[in-house]
Design a protein around this motif. Structure first.
Motif, PDB file in Angstrom:
ATOM      1  N   TYR A  18      50.221  46.668  15.313  1.00 28.72           N
ATOM      2  CA  TYR A  18      48.865  46.920  15.791  1.00 28.72           C
ATOM      3  C   TYR A  18      47.867  47.226  14.679  1.00 28.72           C
ATOM      4  O   TYR A  18      46.664  47.204  14.925  1.00 28.72           O
ATOM      5  N   LYS A 115      45.256  37.744  24.396  1.00 26.15           N
ATOM      6  CA  LYS A 115      44.211  38.765  24.438  1.00 26.15           C
ATOM      7  C   LYS A 115      43.860  39.095  25.882  1.00 26.15           C
ATOM      8  O   LYS A 115      43.700  38.207  26.709  1.00 26.15           O
ATOM      9  N   ARG A 117      43.745  42.565  29.059  1.00 23.72           N
ATOM     10  CA  ARG A 117      44.284  43.834  29.573  1.00 23.72           C
ATOM     11  C   ARG A 117      45.366  43.472  30.571  1.00 23.72           C
ATOM     12  O   ARG A 117      45.081  43.134  31.716  1.00 23.72           O
ATOM     13  N   SER A 139      45.161  47.759  25.380  1.00 29.84           N
ATOM     14  CA  SER A 139      44.294  48.107  24.255  1.00 29.84           C
ATOM     15  C   SER A 139      42.912  47.517  24.480  1.00 29.84           C
ATOM     16  O   SER A 139      42.761  46.455  25.056  1.00 29.84           O
ATOM     17  N   GLY A 140      41.889  48.231  24.017  1.00 24.61           N
ATOM     18  CA  GLY A 140      40.522  47.759  24.209  1.00 24.61           C
ATOM     19  C   GLY A 140      40.029  48.021  25.619  1.00 24.61           C
ATOM     20  O   GLY A 140      40.590  48.801  26.381  1.00 24.61           O
ATOM     21  N   GLY A 146      41.332  43.842  23.475  1.00 24.75           N
ATOM     22  CA  GLY A 146      42.475  44.013  22.605  1.00 24.75           C
ATOM     23  C   GLY A 146      43.399  42.812  22.658  1.00 24.75           C
ATOM     24  O   GLY A 146      43.227  41.889  23.448  1.00 24.75           O
TER      25      GLY A 146
END
Length: 235
Positions: A18, A115, A117, A139-140, A146
């Motif tokens: 990451y 990419k 969620r 992430s994000g 993310g």
């Protein structure tokens, strides 16, 4: 995979799933000028020329070569009718399968970046061969997307078929959470980590033209010849 390489004064010293850590070399001065590049190669060449004209005779221009990337066209992919949209993302509301094709310009180990969620489990396969099961990736957010850790796959040049299967709901933690797919991008594993830098003395800046770059910098003079060459890219 779409993040820009740090300035030329920095070198990659650590990397895991990451995070990357870049460090500026001891005594290495920052660039005098740093300009982001975009557009056609002709437009980039003109921008490199403008930067070169700002420097003295022995100064150098350094450009970060953009890595090759292949995006899977999700809008053209076959998918369940019940899957909706959220901003630029594809909402996988229920179980189903996305079926898409993509074309690679060269053989080798390519890294697959998913990419979005993705809390529930999704299964990724290429040419009928299972690549990975992804889940618990949050992430994000909806504005800053993310990316799951890259998945290395050995692939030949040419056309390939990619399938992403969203499994049925179950009672696992997070299975009822977000299931939004924003993009699938492939990059050559050999080009991602270090990112190739190319340099030339300001009087020979045209040697850098003809390639796609992320940015160009003007740096102080260095000892040695001024021919263009690669000064990075180690993984």
């Amino acid at each position: 995979p779409t993040a820009s390489r740090p300035p030329a004064a920095y070198r990659l010293v650590w990397q895991r799933s990451y995070y990357q850590v870049w460090r500026r070399g001891p005594g290495v001065a920052p660039a005098r000028v740093h300009v982001a590049l975009s557009g056609t190669r002709r437009a980039q060449c003109e921008a490199i020329g403008r930067v070169a004209k700002m420097g003295r005779r022995r100064a150098h221009v350094v450009a970060a070569q953009a890595p090759r990337s292949v995006s899977v066209r999700l809008k053209r992919a076959s998918r369940p009718a019940g899957w909706g949209r959220e901003r630029a993302g594809l909402v996988m509301k229920r179980a189903g399968r996305l079926d898409a094709t993509f074309h690679l310009p060269a053989p080798g180990i390519w890294e697959v970046w998913v990419k979005g969620r993705i809390m529930p489990t999704v299964e990724l396969s290429i040419d009928g061969r299972g690549v990975a099961s992804l889940g618990g990736q949050l992430s994000g957010n909806s504005l800053v997307i993310g990316s799951a850790p890259p998945l290395p796959v050995l692939l030949s040049a040419g056309s390939h078929r990619l399938m992403l299967n969203r499994t049925a709901h179950d009672l696992e933690p997070g299975d009822g959470g977000a299931a939004v797919l924003n993009a699938i991008v492939l990059t050559p594993a050999s080009e991602h980590a270090g990112r190739v830098l190319r340099r030339a003395v300001v009087g020979r800046w045209r040697r850098l033209c003809g390639r796609g770059y992320e940015w160009v910098e003007l740096i102080r003079a260095r000892h040695g010849r001024g021919r263009a060459n690669s000064i990075g890219g180690q993984t």
